[in-house]
Design an enzyme around this catalytic site. Structure first.
Site, PDB file in Angstrom:
ATOM      1  N   PHE A   1       4.140  31.819  12.886  1.00  0.00           N
ATOM      2  CA  PHE A   1       3.855  30.988  11.720  1.00  0.00           C
ATOM      3  C   PHE A   1       5.030  30.888  10.766  1.00  0.00           C
ATOM      4  O   PHE A   1       5.160  29.915  10.019  1.00  0.00           O
ATOM      5  CB  PHE A   1       2.610  31.524  10.991  1.00  0.00           C
ATOM      6  CG  PHE A   1       2.848  32.681  10.067  1.00  0.00           C
ATOM      7  CD1 PHE A   1       3.022  32.494   8.710  1.00  0.00           C
ATOM      8  CD2 PHE A   1       2.876  33.996  10.540  1.00  0.00           C
ATOM      9  CE1 PHE A   1       3.224  33.555   7.837  1.00  0.00           C
ATOM     10  CE2 PHE A   1       3.077  35.054   9.695  1.00  0.00           C
ATOM     11  CZ  PHE A   1       3.251  34.845   8.342  1.00  0.00           C
ATOM     12  N   LYS A   2       5.904  31.861  10.806  1.00  0.00           N
ATOM     13  CA  LYS A   2       7.002  31.868   9.845  1.00  0.00           C
ATOM     14  C   LYS A   2       8.028  30.777  10.105  1.00  0.00           C
ATOM     15  O   LYS A   2       8.816  30.430   9.223  1.00  0.00           O
ATOM     16  CB  LYS A   2       7.644  33.255   9.819  1.00  0.00           C
ATOM     17  CG  LYS A   2       6.637  34.286   9.314  1.00  0.00           C
ATOM     18  CD  LYS A   2       7.118  35.707   9.344  1.00  0.00           C
ATOM     19  CE  LYS A   2       5.989  36.637   8.896  1.00  0.00           C
ATOM     20  NZ  LYS A   2       6.379  38.042   8.836  1.00  0.00           N
ATOM     21  N   ASP A   3       7.979  30.181  11.300  1.00  0.00           N
ATOM     22  CA  ASP A   3       8.843  29.034  11.566  1.00  0.00           C
ATOM     23  C   ASP A   3       8.527  27.879  10.623  1.00  0.00           C
ATOM     24  O   ASP A   3       9.420  27.106  10.260  1.00  0.00           O
ATOM     25  CB  ASP A   3       8.664  28.551  13.008  1.00  0.00           C
ATOM     26  CG  ASP A   3       9.276  29.487  14.030  1.00  0.00           C
ATOM     27  OD1 ASP A   3      10.351  30.041  13.758  1.00  0.00           O
ATOM     28  OD2 ASP A   3       8.672  29.654  15.109  1.00  0.00           O
TER      29      ASP A   3
ATOM     30  N   LEU B   1      10.492  28.861   7.526  1.00  0.00           N
ATOM     31  CA  LEU B   1      11.919  29.190   7.633  1.00  0.00           C
ATOM     32  C   LEU B   1      12.754  28.097   8.274  1.00  0.00           C
ATOM     33  O   LEU B   1      13.972  28.044   8.053  1.00  0.00           O
ATOM     34  CB  LEU B   1      12.079  30.524   8.353  1.00  0.00           C
ATOM     35  CG  LEU B   1      11.660  31.693   7.444  1.00  0.00           C
ATOM     36  CD1 LEU B   1      11.474  32.981   8.232  1.00  0.00           C
ATOM     37  CD2 LEU B   1      12.690  31.898   6.338  1.00  0.00           C
TER      38      LEU B   1
ATOM     39  N   THR C   1       9.458  37.577  10.897  1.00  0.00           N
ATOM     40  CA  THR C   1      10.339  36.989   9.894  1.00  0.00           C
ATOM     41  C   THR C   1      11.777  36.969  10.386  1.00  0.00           C
ATOM     42  O   THR C   1      12.502  35.988  10.181  1.00  0.00           O
ATOM     43  CB  THR C   1      10.261  37.770   8.570  1.00  0.00           C
ATOM     44  OG1 THR C   1       8.976  37.567   7.985  1.00  0.00           O
ATOM     45  CG2 THR C   1      11.320  37.307   7.581  1.00  0.00           C
TER      46      THR C   1
END
Length: 526
Positions: free
Chosen positions: A127-129, A132, A166
Site C-alpha cells: 500500500f505504501k506505493d 511513495l 516503507t
C-alpha cells in the site's frame, strides 16, 4: 497575513505549537517541524457540495488530483502540475483501477458485505506505493522548482526507517532521482526475505540500505528522530523524511478511501443522491502499525466522506487497542521488562511490529483541539506535554473527552498469530482467495467485531489489503500447509526476478546516530 488567510487547509502548523503558517512544500521537504512535532493543516477542507456526482467516475489519478488541490495552494503548485504529478505517479500501477475492491465471501463474516481493497498493485506490491510513488515525484518537482526560481540547485538527504514495506516503496519512488540520496534503515533479520530483496536489489547509486543489528523498527525510527533533532547536521545535509510522519504520505493515502467508497456503494449512492437522501456509509478495517494508513481514513471522514466506522486492527503489538478501551485513554509503550511480557513482539505481520505509532500524535492533536473549549494553541501545549511524558516515562494519558471523541469513530481489535494463520486458511478454503498476514489481521478484526457488534453488518465493510501475499511466504505457506496451494501460482514476475539479482546493503552494528552519520558521510552520491 490575516488569521483568516492563515487558517486555510493549504497552510500547515506543528502539532507541538512551534511552527505555523508553513507552506505545503516546506512541510513536505522538512518532514518534521523544528520543535519535533508533525505538520497538520490549519483546517481540514470540506468536500464541495457536488463531490459525489463530479468525482465518482474519475480515474484514480484524477480523483487524487481533486483531493490534492484542496490541500495545496495553486500559487505554490498549479493544478495542472498536480495533475501531471498524479498521472505520472499512478501510471506505474498494474491494475487499471489502481486500488480495486473485491468481494470477500465467507461464512465467518456472518453474512455481512465484506470486501477487500487491494492496495498492492504498485511497484513493490504494498500500500505504501500509493503514497511513495507520489512523494518521490513530488520531491523531484519541488527541487526543480527551486532551481527554476533562481536559487542554487538544492539537494536532499532522504532518510527512512522501515519494518518492511516503507523501505522498498521509498526506494522505488526515489531511485535515480537527481540530487536526492535515500537512506533506509531496517532491523536486520526482522523483515521478510522478499521485503529485504526488494530493497537491496536496487542498483541505483543514490540508494543506500542499512541493515541495523540488534534493533527493532522503533530503534531505527528513534535514530531518525535524533538525526532531525541535530539541527546543525540536519541543516547541513538538508534532511527530508520519507516515513509516514511526512504529511504528503497521509495526503496521498486519503485518495484510496474515496476510490474504495465509489467502488463499494455504486448504484445505492446514486439513487440516494437522485432522491435527495443521505449517502450510504461504509466502514473500514485497517491493519495498523504507525497509524498513517488509518489516519488518512480519519481525514477523509472529517472532510465529509460517509464513514460509519474505522476499525483499527492490531497484532500483539497493541498500543492502540489498549488506548481505545472504554476505561483507558492511556498510551503506554511496553518495555522489555514490562510485567505484560513487554517489548516489541515479532509476529507474522512484521510491518505492524511497532511499539509507538508516530502518527497518533496527529490524531490526539486534532481531538484535543476540537473538544468543547479546545483550540489549536491549547491542543499544541497538551500534545507537547504528552510527548514529553512519552519520552520520559513511556506513557501519557488523555482526558475522557479526548478518549470519547476518538471512540465515536474508532474501534479496535487485537489479533494474534494463531488467529492470523487461521484467517488465511479459512478464507482460502472458502473461496481460494489468499490473504497476506497483515490483511488477515484486518479481516479477522472484522469477524471479531461483528461477533460483538452485529449491527456493523448493516453497512458494507472494506478491509484494506496492505500487501501482496507473495511478500510473506513463511506465514502464507504455514497457514496453507496440507492444502493443494502452490506458492508459485501467486508469485508475480517481479518477485521471481529478485532471486537472481545482485544485492547490496550496508551492515550497521547498532541503532546509533553516530553509526548512521558515518554511513552518510562515506556514501553520499552527490
Amino acid at each position: 497575513m490575516t488569521s483568516a488567510t492563515i487558517d486555510l487547509p493549504t497552510r500547515y502548523r506543528s502539532t507541538r505549537g512551534g511552527a505555523s503558517n508553513v507552506s505545503f512544500g516546506t512541510a513536505v521537504i522538512s518532514g518534521l517541524a523544528s520543535d519535533g512535532g508533525l505538520f497538520v493543516p490549519h483546517t481540514i477542507p470540506h468536500l464541495p457540495p457536488d463531490w459525489f456526482t463530479k468525482w465518482r467516475s474519475l480515474p484514480f489519478h484524477q480523483l487524487a488530483t481533486e483531493i490534492f488541490k484542496l490541500y495545496v495552494d495553486p500559487a505554490e503548485i498549479p493544478p495542472a502540475d498536480l495533475a501531471k504529478l498524479a498521472e505520472r505517479s499512478y501510471s506505474t500501477f498494474t491494475h487499471p483501477d489502481v486500488t480495486p475492491v473485491v468481494n470477500l465471501k465467507s461464512a465467518s463474516t456472518s453474512g455481512a458485505d465484506v470486501r477487500v481493497l487491494e492496495l498492492f498493485h504498485g511497484p513493490t506490491l504494498a500500500f505504501k506505493d500509493v503514497a511513495l510513488q507520489f512523494v518521490g515525484n513530488l520531491f523531484e518537482y519541488l527541487l526543480e522548482k527551486e532551481a527554476r526560481e533562481g536559487s542554487v540547485p538544492q539537494k536532499l538527504t532522504v532518510v527512512g526507517a522501515t519494518s518492511g514495506d516503507t523501505g522498498s516503496a521509498a526506494i522505488y519512488g526515489l531511485r535515480g532521482k537527481k540530487n536526492i540520496d535515500v537512506y533506509i534503515l531496517f532491523p536486520n533479520g526482522r523483515v521478510s526475505p522478499v521485503q529485504e530483496a526488494q530493497m537491496t536489489a536496487v542498483p541505483d547509486h543514490n540508494v543506500h540500505c542499512l541493515a541495523v543489528d540488534n534493533a527493532s523498527f522503533d530503534d531505527c525510527q528513534a535514530v531518525l528522530k535524533n538525526l532531525f533533532a541535530d539541527k546543525e547536521w540536519s541543516k547541513a545535509h538538508r534532511l527530508a523524511a520519507v516515513n509516514s510522519i511526512n504529511w504528503a504520505r497521509i495526503l496521498a493515502q486519503i485518495t484510496y478511501y474515496f476510490a474504495a467508497y465509489f467502488q463499494t456503494v455504486g448504484d445505492a449512492a446514486t439513487e440516494a443522491v437522485n432522491n435527495g437522501q443521505d449517502l450510504p456509509k461504509v466502514a473500514f478495517s485497517v491493519p495498523t502499525g504507525n497509524f498513517g494508513d488509518v489516519l488518512a481514513g480519519f481525514y477523509a471522514a472529517q472532510m465529509g466522506l460517509p464513514v460509519a466506522r474505522l476499525l483499527i486492527a492490531t497484532n500483539a503489538n497493541d498500543i492502540l487497542h489498549r488506548f481505545l478501551r472504554p476505561d483507558s485513554g492511556r498510551y503506554v509503550r511496553l518495555t522489555a521488562d514490562a510485567s505484560q511480557g513487554g517489548g516489541c513482539v515479532p509476529t507474522y505481520s512484521p510491518a505492524m511490529d511497532i511499539l509507538v505509532s508516530s502518527n497518533f500524535e496527529r490524531l490526539v492533536w486534532f481531538l484535543a483541539s476540537t473538544v468543547p473549549g479546545g483550540n489549536a494553541a491549547a491542543a499544541s501545549a497538551q500534545v507537547a506535554g504528552w510527548m514529553r511524558d512519552l519520552s520520559s516515562s513511556g506513557a501519557f494519558a488523555v482526558g475522557s473527552e479526548v478518549l470519547n471523541s476518538a471512540r465515536r469513530l474508532f474501534e479496535s481489535q487485537r489479533v494474534d498469530d494463531a488467529e492470523t494463520l487461521a484467517t488465511i486458511r479459512r478464507h482460502y478454503d472458502a473461496s481460494g482467495y489468499v490473504l497476506d498476514p497483515h490483511t488477515a489481521v484486518g479481516v479477522c478484526a472484522v469477524e471479531k467485531e461483528l461477533a460483538i457488534t452485529p449491527e456493523l453488518a448493516k453497512v458494507p465493510i472494506v478491509c484494506l489489503a496492505t500487501a501482496h501475499p507473495a511478500k510473506f511466504s513463511e506465514a502464507v505457506s504455514e497457514a496453507l500447509q496440507g492444502t493443494s496451494f502452490n506458492f508459485d501460482t501467486i508469485l508475480p514476475e517481479s518477485v521471481k526476478a529478485l532471486e537472481n539479482m545482485p544485492k547490496r546493503r550496508i551492515d550497521v552494528s547498532g541503532a546509533t546516530i553516530d553509526n548512521v552519520k558515518k554511513v552518510v558521510a562515506s556514501t553520499q552520491a552527490f
